[in-house]
Design a protein around this motif. Structure first.
Motif, PDB file in Angstrom:
ATOM      1  N   THR A  80       0.838  -1.197   0.000  1.00  0.00           N
ATOM      2  CA  THR A  80       0.000   0.000   0.000  1.00  0.00           C
ATOM      3  C   THR A  80       0.874   1.249   0.000  1.00  0.00           C
ATOM      4  OG1 THR A  80      -1.755  -1.183   1.176  1.00  0.00           O
ATOM      5  CG2 THR A  80      -1.813   1.227   1.254  1.00  0.00           C
ATOM      6  N   GLY A  81       1.911   1.247   0.831  1.00  0.00           N
ATOM      7  CA  GLY A  81       2.832   2.382   0.862  1.00  0.00           C
ATOM      8  C   GLY A  81       3.505   2.605  -0.484  1.00  0.00           C
ATOM      9  N   LEU A  82       3.940   1.527  -1.109  1.00  0.00           N
ATOM     10  CA  LEU A  82       4.564   1.647  -2.435  1.00  0.00           C
ATOM     11  C   LEU A  82       3.578   2.171  -3.471  1.00  0.00           C
ATOM     12  CD1 LEU A  82       6.719  -1.604  -2.573  1.00  0.00           C
ATOM     13  CD2 LEU A  82       7.550   0.749  -2.623  1.00  0.00           C
ATOM     14  N   ALA A  83       2.334   1.732  -3.391  1.00  0.00           N
ATOM     15  CA  ALA A  83       1.311   2.221  -4.328  1.00  0.00           C
ATOM     16  C   ALA A  83       1.082   3.721  -4.141  1.00  0.00           C
ATOM     17  CB  ALA A  83       0.004   1.458  -4.129  1.00  0.00           C
ATOM     18  N   LEU A  84       1.063   4.175  -2.902  1.00  0.00           N
ATOM     19  CA  LEU A  84       0.890   5.606  -2.653  1.00  0.00           C
ATOM     20  C   LEU A  84       2.077   6.407  -3.175  1.00  0.00           C
ATOM     21  CD1 LEU A  84      -0.608   5.449   0.944  1.00  0.00           C
ATOM     22  CD2 LEU A  84      -1.790   6.193  -1.135  1.00  0.00           C
ATOM     23  N   VAL A  85       3.280   5.902  -2.976  1.00  0.00           N
ATOM     24  CA  VAL A  85       4.472   6.571  -3.506  1.00  0.00           C
ATOM     25  C   VAL A  85       4.400   6.611  -5.030  1.00  0.00           C
ATOM     26  CG1 VAL A  85       6.976   6.364  -3.776  1.00  0.00           C
ATOM     27  CG2 VAL A  85       5.944   6.101  -1.515  1.00  0.00           C
ATOM     28  N   GLY A  86       4.032   5.491  -5.644  1.00  0.00           N
ATOM     29  CA  GLY A  86       3.877   5.458  -7.100  1.00  0.00           C
ATOM     30  C   GLY A  86       2.821   6.435  -7.579  1.00  0.00           C
ATOM     31  N   GLY A  87       1.730   6.533  -6.831  1.00  0.00           N
ATOM     32  CA  GLY A  87       0.687   7.498  -7.177  1.00  0.00           C
ATOM     33  C   GLY A  87       1.183   8.932  -7.084  1.00  0.00           C
ATOM     34  N   VAL A 125       4.028  11.378   1.310  1.00  0.00           N
ATOM     35  CA  VAL A 125       4.070  11.309   2.775  1.00  0.00           C
ATOM     36  C   VAL A 125       3.190  10.163   3.266  1.00  0.00           C
ATOM     37  CG1 VAL A 125       3.398  12.525   4.893  1.00  0.00           C
ATOM     38  CG2 VAL A 125       4.701  13.712   3.136  1.00  0.00           C
ATOM     39  N   GLY A 126       2.020   9.991   2.636  1.00  0.00           N
ATOM     40  CA  GLY A 126       1.151   8.868   2.998  1.00  0.00           C
ATOM     41  C   GLY A 126       1.843   7.531   2.802  1.00  0.00           C
ATOM     42  N   GLY A 127       2.588   7.400   1.710  1.00  0.00           N
ATOM     43  CA  GLY A 127       3.339   6.171   1.468  1.00  0.00           C
ATOM     44  C   GLY A 127       4.411   5.929   2.510  1.00  0.00           C
ATOM     45  N   LEU A 184      -9.721   7.555   4.719  1.00  0.00           N
ATOM     46  CA  LEU A 184     -10.331   8.877   4.600  1.00  0.00           C
ATOM     47  C   LEU A 184      -9.474   9.794   3.733  1.00  0.00           C
ATOM     48  CD1 LEU A 184     -12.643  10.735   5.490  1.00  0.00           C
ATOM     49  CD2 LEU A 184     -11.258  11.354   7.465  1.00  0.00           C
ATOM     50  N   GLY A 185      -8.170   9.788   3.963  1.00  0.00           N
ATOM     51  CA  GLY A 185      -7.270  10.629   3.172  1.00  0.00           C
ATOM     52  C   GLY A 185      -7.282  10.260   1.699  1.00  0.00           C
ATOM     53  N   VAL A 186      -7.212   8.964   1.400  1.00  0.00           N
ATOM     54  CA  VAL A 186      -7.239   8.520   0.006  1.00  0.00           C
ATOM     55  C   VAL A 186      -8.584   8.851  -0.626  1.00  0.00           C
ATOM     56  CG1 VAL A 186      -7.209   6.474  -1.488  1.00  0.00           C
ATOM     57  CG2 VAL A 186      -5.479   6.748   0.286  1.00  0.00           C
ATOM     58  N   GLY A 187      -9.661   8.664   0.120  1.00  0.00           N
ATOM     59  CA  GLY A 187     -10.994   8.988  -0.397  1.00  0.00           C
ATOM     60  C   GLY A 187     -11.149  10.463  -0.723  1.00  0.00           C
ATOM     61  N   VAL A 188     -10.695  11.321   0.163  1.00  0.00           N
ATOM     62  CA  VAL A 188     -10.774  12.771  -0.075  1.00  0.00           C
ATOM     63  C   VAL A 188      -9.936  13.157  -1.285  1.00  0.00           C
ATOM     64  CG1 VAL A 188     -10.094  15.020   0.884  1.00  0.00           C
ATOM     65  CG2 VAL A 188     -11.362  13.397   2.292  1.00  0.00           C
ATOM     66  N   LEU A 189      -8.752  12.600  -1.380  1.00  0.00           N
ATOM     67  CA  LEU A 189      -7.882  12.885  -2.518  1.00  0.00           C
ATOM     68  C   LEU A 189      -8.521  12.404  -3.822  1.00  0.00           C
ATOM     69  CD1 LEU A 189      -5.094  14.177  -2.876  1.00  0.00           C
ATOM     70  CD2 LEU A 189      -4.146  11.883  -2.880  1.00  0.00           C
ATOM     71  N   ALA A 190      -9.124  11.224  -3.805  1.00  0.00           N
ATOM     72  CA  ALA A 190      -9.773  10.689  -5.005  1.00  0.00           C
ATOM     73  C   ALA A 190     -10.961  11.556  -5.420  1.00  0.00           C
ATOM     74  CB  ALA A 190     -10.227   9.257  -4.753  1.00  0.00           C
ATOM     75  N   VAL A 191     -11.759  12.006  -4.469  1.00  0.00           N
ATOM     76  CA  VAL A 191     -12.893  12.884  -4.790  1.00  0.00           C
ATOM     77  C   VAL A 191     -12.399  14.193  -5.386  1.00  0.00           C
ATOM     78  CG1 VAL A 191     -14.762  14.256  -3.759  1.00  0.00           C
ATOM     79  CG2 VAL A 191     -14.505  11.847  -3.151  1.00  0.00           C
ATOM     80  N   ALA A 192     -11.339  14.746  -4.820  1.00  0.00           N
ATOM     81  CA  ALA A 192     -10.770  15.983  -5.361  1.00  0.00           C
ATOM     82  C   ALA A 192     -10.300  15.773  -6.795  1.00  0.00           C
ATOM     83  CB  ALA A 192      -9.608  16.460  -4.480  1.00  0.00           C
TER      84      ALA A 192
END
Length: 136
Positions: free
Chosen positions: A48-55, A80-82, A117-125
């Motif tokens: 999950t951390g690697l996916a966030l860094v890749g994102g 930072v999330g990653g 929650l953070g990923v959801g908010v970012l995705a909605v944005a």
């Protein structure tokens, strides 16, 4: 005194991160299946951390026309999330392993909820920006 105890506790936790064999000094060895399940959970957190860094890198590289400030915010939040995910993975692994060895309840954490929650908010944005045509 509280700060000193907190630093001492943090130092002890980090020592377990880099020397996990010390966990074996506590309690009794749990059923190996539980330890292996704990390790699989750890690896899932790392993925999950690697996916966030890749994102984060993807946002930075593939959305050049996105407003520079927004692109920077999205990139930094994902990176930072990653990093937090990876750090949380090792911390959670150690805490769970210790709890199993001691025969205690597994530790409770709010991190998955905060991450979701953070990923959801970012995705909605991002959806809003795509619908408004601001990512071309």
């Amino acid at each position: 005194m509280i700060l000193t105890d907190g630093l001492r506790s943090l130092r002890a936790a980090v020592r377990l991160w880099v020397s996990p064999a010390r966990v074996h000094e506590e309690g009794a060895t749990p059923d190996y299946r539980f330890s292996l399940a704990n390790e699989r959970t750890f690896l899932a957190w790392l993925r999950t951390g690697l996916a966030l860094v890749g994102g984060g890198f993807a946002v930075d590289q593939f959305l050049p026309r996105l407003h520079e400030g927004l692109r920077l915010i999205f990139t930094v939040v994902l990176l930072v999330g990653g990093a937090l995910c990876a750090l949380r993975a090792v911390n959670h692994w150690v805490r769970c392993e210790r709890a199993m060895r001691r025969g205690e309840d597994l530790p409770v954490t709010r991190f998955p909820s905060a991450l979701a929650l953070g990923v959801g908010v970012l995705a909605v944005a991002m959806v809003v920006l795509v619908l408004l045509g601001r990512t071309d």
